[in-house]
Design a protein around this motif. Structure first.
Motif, PDB file in Angstrom:
ATOM      1  N   GLU A 133      27.555  40.631 -43.512  1.00 37.57           N
ATOM      2  CA  GLU A 133      27.523  42.269 -43.917  1.00 37.57           C
ATOM      3  C   GLU A 133      25.499  42.783 -44.113  1.00 37.57           C
ATOM      4  OE1 GLU A 133      26.730  42.642 -48.599  1.00 37.57           O
ATOM      5  OE2 GLU A 133      29.026  41.178 -48.159  1.00 37.57           O
ATOM      6  N   ASP A 134      25.122  41.620 -44.063  1.00 34.81           N
ATOM      7  CA  ASP A 134      23.262  41.750 -43.448  1.00 34.81           C
ATOM      8  C   ASP A 134      23.234  41.236 -41.872  1.00 34.81           C
ATOM      9  OD1 ASP A 134      24.249  38.963 -43.259  1.00 34.81           O
ATOM     10  OD2 ASP A 134      22.211  38.085 -43.887  1.00 34.81           O
ATOM     11  N   PHE A 135      24.345  41.525 -40.909  1.00 33.30           N
ATOM     12  CA  PHE A 135      23.627  41.160 -39.302  1.00 33.30           C
ATOM     13  C   PHE A 135      22.827  42.448 -39.159  1.00 33.30           C
ATOM     14  CE2 PHE A 135      27.163  44.326 -38.412  1.00 33.30           C
ATOM     15  CZ  PHE A 135      26.436  44.526 -36.996  1.00 33.30           C
ATOM     16  N   LEU A 136      23.130  43.408 -39.664  1.00 26.21           N
ATOM     17  CA  LEU A 136      22.069  44.134 -38.377  1.00 26.21           C
ATOM     18  C   LEU A 136      20.885  43.666 -39.237  1.00 26.21           C
ATOM     19  CD1 LEU A 136      24.153  47.432 -38.761  1.00 26.21           C
ATOM     20  CD2 LEU A 136      23.110  46.495 -36.809  1.00 26.21           C
ATOM     21  N   TYR A 137      20.330  43.945 -40.628  1.00 22.13           N
ATOM     22  CA  TYR A 137      19.735  43.710 -41.679  1.00 22.13           C
ATOM     23  C   TYR A 137      18.644  42.113 -40.556  1.00 22.13           C
ATOM     24  CZ  TYR A 137      16.918  41.283 -45.272  1.00 22.13           C
ATOM     25  OH  TYR A 137      15.328  41.281 -46.239  1.00 22.13           O
ATOM     26  N   LEU A 138      19.578  41.462 -40.607  1.00 21.80           N
ATOM     27  CA  LEU A 138      18.474  40.320 -39.783  1.00 21.80           C
ATOM     28  C   LEU A 138      18.308  40.180 -38.483  1.00 21.80           C
ATOM     29  CD1 LEU A 138      18.081  36.965 -40.739  1.00 21.80           C
ATOM     30  CD2 LEU A 138      20.349  36.646 -39.548  1.00 21.80           C
ATOM     31  N   LEU A 139      19.417  41.247 -37.904  1.00 22.59           N
ATOM     32  CA  LEU A 139      18.921  41.224 -36.655  1.00 22.59           C
ATOM     33  C   LEU A 139      17.832  42.318 -36.189  1.00 22.59           C
ATOM     34  CD1 LEU A 139      19.654  41.043 -33.424  1.00 22.59           C
ATOM     35  CD2 LEU A 139      21.457  43.039 -33.672  1.00 22.59           C
ATOM     36  N   GLU A 140      17.332  43.034 -36.785  1.00 24.11           N
ATOM     37  CA  GLU A 140      16.233  43.910 -37.294  1.00 24.11           C
ATOM     38  C   GLU A 140      14.863  43.019 -37.952  1.00 24.11           C
ATOM     39  OE1 GLU A 140      16.825  47.086 -39.508  1.00 24.11           O
ATOM     40  OE2 GLU A 140      18.245  48.172 -37.571  1.00 24.11           O
ATOM     41  N   MET A 141      15.057  42.476 -38.465  1.00 24.31           N
ATOM     42  CA  MET A 141      14.059  41.023 -39.181  1.00 24.31           C
ATOM     43  C   MET A 141      14.199  40.207 -37.824  1.00 24.31           C
ATOM     44  SD  MET A 141      14.026  38.589 -42.117  1.00 24.31           S
ATOM     45  CE  MET A 141      14.391  39.971 -43.775  1.00 24.31           C
ATOM     46  N   MET A 142      14.870  39.502 -37.240  1.00 21.41           N
ATOM     47  CA  MET A 142      14.501  38.651 -36.142  1.00 21.41           C
ATOM     48  C   MET A 142      13.629  39.694 -34.533  1.00 21.41           C
ATOM     49  SD  MET A 142      18.576  36.483 -36.337  1.00 21.41           S
ATOM     50  CE  MET A 142      18.147  35.646 -34.284  1.00 21.41           C
ATOM     51  N   GLN A 143      13.937  40.869 -34.549  1.00 21.79           N
ATOM     52  CA  GLN A 143      13.530  41.479 -32.814  1.00 21.79           C
ATOM     53  C   GLN A 143      12.087  41.788 -34.086  1.00 21.79           C
ATOM     54  OE1 GLN A 143      14.636  45.760 -33.313  1.00 21.79           O
ATOM     55  NE2 GLN A 143      13.645  45.911 -31.211  1.00 21.79           N
TER      56      GLN A 143
ATOM     57  N   LEU B 175      11.355  34.618 -42.942  1.00 15.98           N
ATOM     58  CA  LEU B 175      12.138  33.932 -41.635  1.00 15.98           C
ATOM     59  C   LEU B 175      11.748  32.769 -41.615  1.00 15.98           C
ATOM     60  CD1 LEU B 175      13.940  36.292 -38.803  1.00 15.98           C
ATOM     61  CD2 LEU B 175      15.027  35.387 -40.710  1.00 15.98           C
ATOM     62  N   THR B 176      12.087  31.282 -41.609  1.00 13.17           N
ATOM     63  CA  THR B 176      11.467  30.592 -41.011  1.00 13.17           C
ATOM     64  C   THR B 176      11.576  29.688 -39.580  1.00 13.17           C
ATOM     65  OG1 THR B 176      12.688  29.048 -43.037  1.00 13.17           O
ATOM     66  CG2 THR B 176      10.660  29.623 -43.283  1.00 13.17           C
ATOM     67  N   LEU B 177      10.880  29.025 -39.222  1.00 14.65           N
ATOM     68  CA  LEU B 177      11.144  28.769 -37.162  1.00 14.65           C
ATOM     69  C   LEU B 177      11.411  27.105 -38.334  1.00 14.65           C
ATOM     70  CD1 LEU B 177      11.712  29.121 -34.635  1.00 14.65           C
ATOM     71  CD2 LEU B 177       9.393  29.047 -34.210  1.00 14.65           C
ATOM     72  N   THR B 178      12.114  26.640 -36.768  1.00 13.37           N
ATOM     73  CA  THR B 178      12.684  25.780 -37.370  1.00 13.37           C
ATOM     74  C   THR B 178      12.456  24.682 -36.175  1.00 13.37           C
ATOM     75  OG1 THR B 178      15.031  25.166 -37.526  1.00 13.37           O
ATOM     76  CG2 THR B 178      14.688  25.401 -39.515  1.00 13.37           C
ATOM     77  N   VAL B 179      12.008  23.591 -36.085  1.00 11.75           N
ATOM     78  CA  VAL B 179      11.814  22.938 -35.103  1.00 11.75           C
ATOM     79  C   VAL B 179      13.386  22.658 -34.047  1.00 11.75           C
ATOM     80  CG1 VAL B 179      11.693  20.946 -33.742  1.00 11.75           C
ATOM     81  CG2 VAL B 179      10.162  21.405 -35.166  1.00 11.75           C
ATOM     82  N   ALA B 180      13.879  22.534 -32.794  1.00 13.19           N
ATOM     83  CA  ALA B 180      15.044  23.138 -32.273  1.00 13.19           C
ATOM     84  C   ALA B 180      15.063  21.527 -31.469  1.00 13.19           C
ATOM     85  CB  ALA B 180      15.108  23.474 -31.814  1.00 13.19           C
ATOM     86  N   SER B 181      16.634  21.072 -31.889  1.00 15.25           N
ATOM     87  CA  SER B 181      16.624  18.860 -31.774  1.00 15.25           C
ATOM     88  C   SER B 181      16.256  19.683 -29.906  1.00 15.25           C
ATOM     89  CB  SER B 181      17.911  18.821 -31.528  1.00 15.25           C
ATOM     90  OG  SER B 181      18.944  19.782 -30.734  1.00 15.25           O
ATOM     91  N   LEU B 182      16.112  18.522 -29.746  1.00 18.32           N
ATOM     92  CA  LEU B 182      15.628  18.237 -28.300  1.00 18.32           C
ATOM     93  C   LEU B 182      16.204  18.727 -26.458  1.00 18.32           C
ATOM     94  CD1 LEU B 182      12.760  17.629 -26.821  1.00 18.32           C
ATOM     95  CD2 LEU B 182      13.821  14.850 -26.231  1.00 18.32           C
ATOM     96  N   ILE B 183      16.247  19.476 -26.551  1.00 14.57           N
ATOM     97  CA  ILE B 183      17.129  19.924 -25.193  1.00 14.57           C
ATOM     98  C   ILE B 183      16.751  19.960 -24.148  1.00 14.57           C
ATOM     99  CG2 ILE B 183      18.036  22.101 -24.134  1.00 14.57           C
ATOM    100  CD1 ILE B 183      18.691  22.150 -27.157  1.00 14.57           C
TER     101      ILE B 183
END
Length: 541
Positions: free
Chosen positions: A292-302, A504-512
Motif C-alpha cells: 500500500e505504500d509503493f507509490l509513497y516510497l517510489l516518490e520518496m526514492m525519486q 531512506l538510508t543508503l546501504t552498501v551493496a554487496s560487491l558486484i
C-alpha cells in the motif's frame, strides 16, 4: 609465653585484582545475556498477545483471503463471465422469448470472432479513451503512470487490482493496461475500476489475431529443431537465419519481447494523454501484487536520487531478494518459529539458452524458472533473523548497475531515460535474445552512453504471485497460497510500522562483479522479428 603475632603484608602479585575483575566481567556478561533474552521475548512474544494473526498458521482459503480485503473491493475478486452478466440482466428485466419460453442464457452470448476482435482492437487504440477522467481530473505532468502488461491470467489480475486499490495516492495515477489477448471478461474487469484513471491499449500484432500468419505461426514456418541445410531444401520461412543455437522462431516466445517494446513506444511516444508527461512510468505485470505504500516510497526514492544516487536512471521496487525486511511465521514449521518471509518470485535462477530442451525467460509475464533447490522447496524462501524491529528504523535502499535478472520487476524510469533507450532500438531489436529484459541490458552495455543504474529498495513493495505462466507450468496453478502469504506479510509489516518510512538510508551493496558481455539466449534470429520490432519505433502521434 608466646609473643603477639604481627601480621605481615604479603607482596601484591595482582591475583586478587584479576579475580575481582573477572567477577565483574562475568556479572556484566550475565546481565547482558539477560537483557538480550528479555528483548528477544519482548520482540517475539509481545505482538502475539495482541494480534491473533501471528499465532495462526497461514490460511489460504478463499474466505480467509477475502477477510483480509475490504468488503468494498470484493467486487474485483468475484468472477463474473459474460454469460452470467447477461443472465442476471435478462432476469432483472424479465426478458422472455417471443414464444413465451425462457431465454437460454448459455446460448445468448457468443465470443467475438477474429474479424470482430481486430475491429475492437482498432477502435480502442484509435479512441484512446481515458476512463474516470471526469472524476479524477486530467493527468498531471509529474504524476506516476503505471503500465500493466496483461495476457490471459485474470485470477492474478483481480488480486493486482485489489492491491492497487488499497495504495495511498492511487487516485492520482493513470493505469494503462496493455493487452496482447482480447478477452471481454478481462475488459469488463478493467473497465469496472473506479479508484483512478484507466486506459486500455491493445498490442495489434498478437498471435490471437494472426493465427496462421506472421507474427503468429505461419504454416510455412521452419520447425524449431530442423537443421539449417534441411530448412534450405524445404524452403521454409527464414531458412537462412536460425538463431545462435541453430533453432528457428517460436511465436509464443517472441510475442512477449514484441509486446514490451510496442507498449513502451506506445506509452511514451504515441498516446495523446502522455504527450507532455515528464514523470515516472512504472512497469508492472498481471501477476504482481503491490504494497500500500509503493507509490509513497517510489516518490520518496525519486526525490532522494539527487543526493543518494545522481547517476541512477531506474528505480526498482521489486527486487529479487532471498529475504524480505518483514517478518512472519514459518507456516511450514509446526513450532511456529519467527522468520522472515522470502521472495515469492522465481527469478533468482540463471537463464537457459534457447538451444536447451526447454525455454526459460525472465519475461514480462515474469515466467521464469527457479533453481532446482528452490523448485524442490517452496515458492517462499525462509530464513531466521534476530530482533527484526531493531533493523527497520529506516527504509533501506541500495545502488548498483541495472541487472536484467534481478531488477526487471516493478521498475520505473522517465522520458529522458526512454529517449536514450529508444535511440538504441536497433540494438534492442537485433539482439538474438527473446527476453526483453536481457535485450535491455544489452542496450545498456553496448549502446547507452549513460548506462542503466538502479536504486533498489531492499524491502520489496512489488511481489510476484504468479504460479504458472507461458514457460512455468505446474499441476496446481491456484494463486491462493502465495497471495495469502503476501497478504500476511504486508499486514504484519503494517502492524509493526515497517511501511511508510519517514526517511531512506543508503546501504552498501554487496560487491558486484562487472557484468560480462554475453551472447543472447537465442530465439530471435528471424529477420521478420527484427523488422517488426524496428517498425514499432516509428512515431504515429
Amino acid at each position: 609465653m608466646r609473643g603477639r603475632r604481627i601480621p605481615l603484608a604479603l607482596p601484591n602479585t595482582g591475583t586478587l585484582h584479576r579475580k575481582r575483575n573477572t567477577y565483574y566481567l562475568r556479572g556484566i556478561i550475565v546481565i547482558t545475556i539477560v537483557i538480550f533474552l528479555f528483548l528477544q521475548l519482548h520482540a517475539f512474544n509481545f505482538p502475539e498477545s495482541r494480534d491473533p494473526l501471528l499465532t495462526e498458521p497461514t490460511n489460504d482459503s478463499v474466505d480467509a483471503i477475502l477477510s483480509m480485503v475490504p468488503s468494498v473491493l470484493h467486487k474485483f475478486l468475484t468472477p463474473k463471465s459474460r454469460n452470467q452478466t447477461l443472465a442476471a440482466n435478462l432476469q432483472h428485466n424479465g426478458t422472455v422469448l417471443n414464444g413465451g419460453g425462457s431465454v437460454s442464457f448459455l446460448d445468448s452470448y457468443h465470443p467475438p470472432n477474429i474479424s470482430e476482435i481486430k475491429r475492437q482492437i482498432a477502435k480502442y487504440n484509435d479512441m484512446q479513451l481515458v476512463l474516470n477522467e471526469y472524476t479524477f481530473g486530467p493527468l498531471q505532468n509529474d504524476s506516476v503512470i503505471i503500465v500493466i502488461q496483461v495476457h490471459t491470467r485474470i485470477i492474478y489480475l483481480r488480486h493486482l487490482i485489489v492491491s492497487l486499490a488499497q495504495a495511498r495516492d492511487i487516485s492520482r495515477v493513470l493505469l494503462i493496461f496493455s493487452h496482447d489477448y482480447y478477452d471481454e471478461d478481462i475488459n469488463d474487469l478493467v473497465q469496472s475500476i473506479d479508484f483512478c484513471k484507466v486506459i486500455q491499449i491493445f498490442y495489434p500484432y498478437s498471435i490471437q489475431t494472426h493465427l496462421n500468419e506472421f507474427p503468429g505461426v505461419d504454416p510455412n514456418d521452419c520447425p524449431r529443431d530442423i537443421k539449417k541445410d534441411q530448412a534450405i531444401i524445404r524452403k521454409c520461412n527464414n531458412a537462412l537465419y536460425p538463431d545462435l543455437y541453430g533453432h528457428y522462431r517460436e511465436a509464443k516466445f517472441t510475442q512477449t519481447k514484441h509486446h514490451w517494446w510496442w507498449k513502451a513506444n506506445r506509452v511514451f511516444d504515441q498516446l495523446e494523454v502522455t504527450r507532455y508527461h515528464t514523470g515516472l512510468v512504472l512497469f508492472l505485470e498481471e501477476d504482481h501484487y503491490v504494497a500500500e505504500d509503493f507509490l509513497y516510497l517510489l516518490e520518496m526514492m525519486q526525490r532522494r536520487t539527487v543526493d543518494l544516487c545522481p547517476q541512477c536512471n531506474i528505480l526498482s521496487l521489486g527486487t529479487y531478494l532471498k529475504t524480505f525486511n518483514y517478518y512472519t511465521y514459518n507456516s511450514k514449521n509446526s513450532q511456529n518459529t519467527k522468520s522472515y518471509v522470502g521472495d515469492t518470485s522465481p527469478n533468482s535462477q540463471q537463464q537457459q539458452q534457447h538451444g536447451t530442451s526447454s525455454l526459460i525467460t525472465s519475461s514480462t509475464s515474469t515466467t521464469t524458472k527457479q533453481s532446482t533447490s528452490q523448485t524442490q522447496g517452496a515458492q517462499q524462501t525462509w530464513s531466521y533473523h534476530v530482533l527484526p524491529s531493531l533493523y527497520s528504523v529506516y527504509q533501506k535502499v541500495e545502488v548498483m548497475p541495472w541487472i536484467s535478472s534481478k531488477h526487471n520487476m516493478g521498475f520505473a524510469f522517465n522520458r529522458t531515460t526512454w529517449s536514450s533507450i529508444r535511440k538504441c532500438g536497433k540494438h534492442f531489436c537485433s539482439y538474438d535474445d527473446y527476453n526483453w529484459d536481457w535485450s535491455l541490458q544489452h542496450v545498456s552495455q553496448q549502446c547507452l552512453q549513460r548506462k542503466l543504474h538502479a536504486m533498489i529498495v531492499k524491502g520489496p513493495r512489488v511481489f510476484h504471485i504468479g504460479e504458472c505462466g507461458v514457460h512455468h507450468k505446474k499441476k496446481n496453478c491456484e494463486s491462493n497460497q502465495v497471495i495469502s502469504k503476501v497478504q500476511q506479510v504486508l499486514r504484519i509489516a503494517r502492524k509493526s510500522g515497517q511501511i511508510f518510512p519517514k526517511s531512506l538510508t543508503l546501504t552498501v551493496a554487496s560487491l558486484i562483479k562487472k557484468t560480462k558481455l554475453r551472447k543472447g539466449n537465442g530465439g530471435w534470429g528471424d529477420r521478420r522479428d527484427h523488422e517488426l520490432c524496428l517498425n514499432m519505433t516509428l512515431p504515429i502521434r
